[in-house]
Design a protein around this motif. Sequence first.
Motif, PDB file in Angstrom:
ATOM      1  N   ARG A   3       0.831  -1.203   0.000  1.00  9.87           N
ATOM      2  CA  ARG A   3       0.000   0.000   0.000  1.00  9.87           C
ATOM      3  C   ARG A   3       0.868   1.258   0.000  1.00  9.87           C
ATOM      4  O   ARG A   3       0.535   2.264   0.642  1.00  9.87           O
ATOM      5  CB  ARG A   3      -0.953   0.034   1.199  1.00  9.87           C
ATOM      6  CG  ARG A   3      -1.736  -1.225   1.434  1.00  9.87           C
ATOM      7  CD  ARG A   3      -2.702  -1.562   0.316  1.00  9.87           C
ATOM      8  NE  ARG A   3      -3.564  -2.664   0.705  1.00  9.87           N
ATOM      9  CZ  ARG A   3      -3.288  -3.941   0.495  1.00  9.87           C
ATOM     10  NH1 ARG A   3      -2.152  -4.277  -0.111  1.00  9.87           N
ATOM     11  NH2 ARG A   3      -4.123  -4.883   0.881  1.00  9.87           N
ATOM     12  N   ASP A   4       1.968   1.194  -0.716  1.00 10.27           N
ATOM     13  CA  ASP A   4       2.878   2.335  -0.817  1.00 10.27           C
ATOM     14  C   ASP A   4       2.392   3.211  -1.975  1.00 10.27           C
ATOM     15  O   ASP A   4       2.809   3.055  -3.125  1.00 10.27           O
ATOM     16  CB  ASP A   4       4.308   1.845  -1.060  1.00 10.27           C
ATOM     17  CG  ASP A   4       5.343   2.901  -0.749  1.00 10.27           C
ATOM     18  OD1 ASP A   4       4.985   4.092  -0.746  1.00 10.27           O
ATOM     19  OD2 ASP A   4       6.509   2.541  -0.494  1.00 10.27           O
ATOM     20  N   TYR A   5       1.496   4.142  -1.664  1.00  7.28           N
ATOM     21  CA  TYR A   5       0.790   4.897  -2.695  1.00  7.28           C
ATOM     22  C   TYR A   5       1.710   5.659  -3.650  1.00  7.28           C
ATOM     23  O   TYR A   5       1.511   5.602  -4.868  1.00  7.28           O
ATOM     24  CB  TYR A   5      -0.206   5.857  -2.049  1.00  7.28           C
ATOM     25  CG  TYR A   5      -1.246   5.183  -1.188  1.00  7.28           C
ATOM     26  CD1 TYR A   5      -1.714   3.897  -1.491  1.00  7.28           C
ATOM     27  CD2 TYR A   5      -1.775   5.810  -0.060  1.00  7.28           C
ATOM     28  CE1 TYR A   5      -2.663   3.272  -0.704  1.00  7.28           C
ATOM     29  CE2 TYR A   5      -2.739   5.194   0.726  1.00  7.28           C
ATOM     30  CZ  TYR A   5      -3.168   3.915   0.409  1.00  7.28           C
ATOM     31  OH  TYR A   5      -4.119   3.303   1.186  1.00  7.28           O
ATOM     32  N   PRO A   6       2.715   6.401  -3.176  1.00  8.85           N
ATOM     33  CA  PRO A   6       3.582   7.112  -4.123  1.00  8.85           C
ATOM     34  C   PRO A   6       4.301   6.182  -5.085  1.00  8.85           C
ATOM     35  O   PRO A   6       4.495   6.538  -6.255  1.00  8.85           O
ATOM     36  CB  PRO A   6       4.575   7.845  -3.197  1.00  8.85           C
ATOM     37  CG  PRO A   6       3.856   7.984  -1.903  1.00  8.85           C
ATOM     38  CD  PRO A   6       3.036   6.746  -1.769  1.00  8.85           C
ATOM     39  N   VAL A   7       4.699   5.004  -4.633  1.00  8.96           N
ATOM     40  CA  VAL A   7       5.375   4.046  -5.505  1.00  8.96           C
ATOM     41  C   VAL A   7       4.443   3.580  -6.614  1.00  8.96           C
ATOM     42  O   VAL A   7       4.808   3.555  -7.794  1.00  8.96           O
ATOM     43  CB  VAL A   7       5.888   2.848  -4.680  1.00  8.96           C
ATOM     44  CG1 VAL A   7       6.322   1.709  -5.599  1.00  8.96           C
ATOM     45  CG2 VAL A   7       7.041   3.276  -3.794  1.00  8.96           C
ATOM     46  N   VAL A   8       3.215   3.211  -6.246  1.00  6.34           N
ATOM     47  CA  VAL A   8       2.253   2.740  -7.242  1.00  6.34           C
ATOM     48  C   VAL A   8       1.930   3.843  -8.239  1.00  6.34           C
ATOM     49  O   VAL A   8       1.927   3.626  -9.457  1.00  6.34           O
ATOM     50  CB  VAL A   8       0.969   2.239  -6.556  1.00  6.34           C
ATOM     51  CG1 VAL A   8      -0.057   1.794  -7.593  1.00  6.34           C
ATOM     52  CG2 VAL A   8       1.289   1.089  -5.615  1.00  6.34           C
ATOM     53  N   GLN A   9       1.655   5.038  -7.738  1.00  5.55           N
ATOM     54  CA  GLN A   9       1.304   6.154  -8.618  1.00  5.55           C
ATOM     55  C   GLN A   9       2.463   6.510  -9.540  1.00  5.55           C
ATOM     56  O   GLN A   9       2.261   6.755 -10.734  1.00  5.55           O
ATOM     57  CB  GLN A   9       0.908   7.362  -7.772  1.00  5.55           C
ATOM     58  CG  GLN A   9      -0.387   7.147  -6.999  1.00  5.55           C
ATOM     59  CD  GLN A   9      -0.558   8.083  -5.816  1.00  5.55           C
ATOM     60  OE1 GLN A   9      -1.466   7.926  -5.010  1.00  5.55           O
ATOM     61  NE2 GLN A   9       0.323   9.067  -5.692  1.00  5.55           N
ATOM     62  N   GLY A  10       3.673   6.523  -9.011  1.00 12.63           N
ATOM     63  CA  GLY A  10       4.828   6.855  -9.842  1.00 12.63           C
ATOM     64  C   GLY A  10       5.105   5.801 -10.900  1.00 12.63           C
ATOM     65  O   GLY A  10       5.400   6.132 -12.054  1.00 12.63           O
ATOM     66  N   ALA A  11       5.004   4.526 -10.528  1.00 12.25           N
ATOM     67  CA  ALA A  11       5.265   3.455 -11.498  1.00 12.25           C
ATOM     68  C   ALA A  11       4.220   3.443 -12.604  1.00 12.25           C
ATOM     69  O   ALA A  11       4.553   3.306 -13.790  1.00 12.25           O
ATOM     70  CB  ALA A  11       5.297   2.109 -10.776  1.00 12.25           C
ATOM     71  N   VAL A  12       2.946   3.587 -12.231  1.00  7.38           N
ATOM     72  CA  VAL A  12       1.886   3.605 -13.241  1.00  7.38           C
ATOM     73  C   VAL A  12       2.027   4.822 -14.142  1.00  7.38           C
ATOM     74  O   VAL A  12       1.829   4.740 -15.366  1.00  7.38           O
ATOM     75  CB  VAL A  12       0.509   3.573 -12.566  1.00  7.38           C
ATOM     76  CG1 VAL A  12      -0.597   3.786 -13.587  1.00  7.38           C
ATOM     77  CG2 VAL A  12       0.300   2.247 -11.853  1.00  7.38           C
ATOM     78  N   LEU A  13       2.369   5.966 -13.574  1.00  8.86           N
ATOM     79  CA  LEU A  13       2.572   7.169 -14.374  1.00  8.86           C
ATOM     80  C   LEU A  13       3.708   6.962 -15.366  1.00  8.86           C
ATOM     81  O   LEU A  13       3.599   7.333 -16.546  1.00  8.86           O
ATOM     82  CB  LEU A  13       2.873   8.352 -13.458  1.00  8.86           C
ATOM     83  CG  LEU A  13       3.236   9.666 -14.154  1.00  8.86           C
ATOM     84  CD1 LEU A  13       2.050  10.182 -14.953  1.00  8.86           C
ATOM     85  CD2 LEU A  13       3.692  10.710 -13.138  1.00  8.86           C
ATOM     86  N   TRP A  14       4.778   6.353 -14.918  1.00 11.83           N
ATOM     87  CA  TRP A  14       5.932   6.102 -15.785  1.00 11.83           C
ATOM     88  C   TRP A  14       5.530   5.192 -16.949  1.00 11.83           C
ATOM     89  O   TRP A  14       5.870   5.464 -18.112  1.00 11.83           O
ATOM     90  CB  TRP A  14       7.052   5.464 -14.967  1.00 11.83           C
ATOM     91  CG  TRP A  14       8.355   5.340 -15.676  1.00 11.83           C
ATOM     92  CD1 TRP A  14       8.682   4.459 -16.670  1.00 11.83           C
ATOM     93  CD2 TRP A  14       9.533   6.130 -15.456  1.00 11.83           C
ATOM     94  NE1 TRP A  14       9.971   4.638 -17.080  1.00 11.83           N
ATOM     95  CE2 TRP A  14      10.519   5.659 -16.357  1.00 11.83           C
ATOM     96  CE3 TRP A  14       9.841   7.170 -14.584  1.00 11.83           C
ATOM     97  CZ2 TRP A  14      11.794   6.208 -16.404  1.00 11.83           C
ATOM     98  CZ3 TRP A  14      11.113   7.712 -14.631  1.00 11.83           C
ATOM     99  CH2 TRP A  14      12.078   7.234 -15.530  1.00 11.83           C
TER     100      TRP A  14
END
Length: 317
Positions: A280-291
């Motif tokens: 549930r590491d939100y910044p990691v998920v959001q950053g990876a999906v954005l990339w």
Amino acid sequence: MSAAWLARRLVQGAFAVLGVVVLVFALIRLVPGDVVTQLIGLEGNVSAAQQAEMRRLFGLDDPLPVQFGLWFADLVRGDLGTSLRTGREVFGDLMLRFPVTFELALLALLIALAIGVPLGVVAALRRGRAADLASSAFVLVGLAAPEFWLAILLILLFSLKLGVLPPNGYVPLSDGLWPNVRSMLLPALALSLSLAAALTRIVRSSMLEVLGLDYIRTARAKGTPERRVVYRHAMRNALIPVVTVVGLQVGNLLGGAVIVEQIFGLPGIGRYALEGINLRDYPVVQGAVLWIAVSYVLVNVLVDVAYGLIDRRVVYA
């Protein structure tokens, strides 16, 4: 091709990326639990007050619109945030992991092209014969078999049974070309089969269409050697749709890499995103999906540009 078309295409891609980001931002927060519950565990001796304080420190007690606004404001400044678990910058971690995912996708694409294009051409030239039937069987299996199932079969065959390739792990290119390729070959094979099957089907149908056109019949009537008719005249136009298919399938390669990287233990963006989801590491998920989304949009823009350069009949207004 005009600058206005390119600018409009990039703006459309930006809106698509924004939609993906908003959707992922909302969906990841619908999953039960958060990073605090993952850190303390089910048996953690942490009071409710301490948990509330941890959520405040992570900014999880703010309303969702506020959380999104703060994250988006950082994003506009080029900051993807920091991992809630490790405290490391997400952008730095993505830069470290992107070469692994890029190499995996590139190797899978090369394998798919090496298999799909020749097989599609042979199937078209021998329509209705054994080679055509064999290619049809390959297409059915390749499109139906999921990547994780293929990955397990490849490990059983080449690692446990034959012992010729490592079952998991990653060897960086700095340690040698062949050790690096050996560590990436099985994941690339597992990821490339579905694309190879799709390319086989596209190339076959495109070649059959081109071989029936008037200019091909004219070339044959003039006595042009069959090899030149096929490889000089027919293939040049038949492979134009392949450019579009390859561009569209890049997103599938990046998406499929999530499971494949996890199975083979590759430190790529897909595995990074999966770890972020589990924790549930939100910044990691959001950053990876954005990339991944930005990469997908940029590749498709480049494909549109290349399509116009290859086929002069295509005009972008």
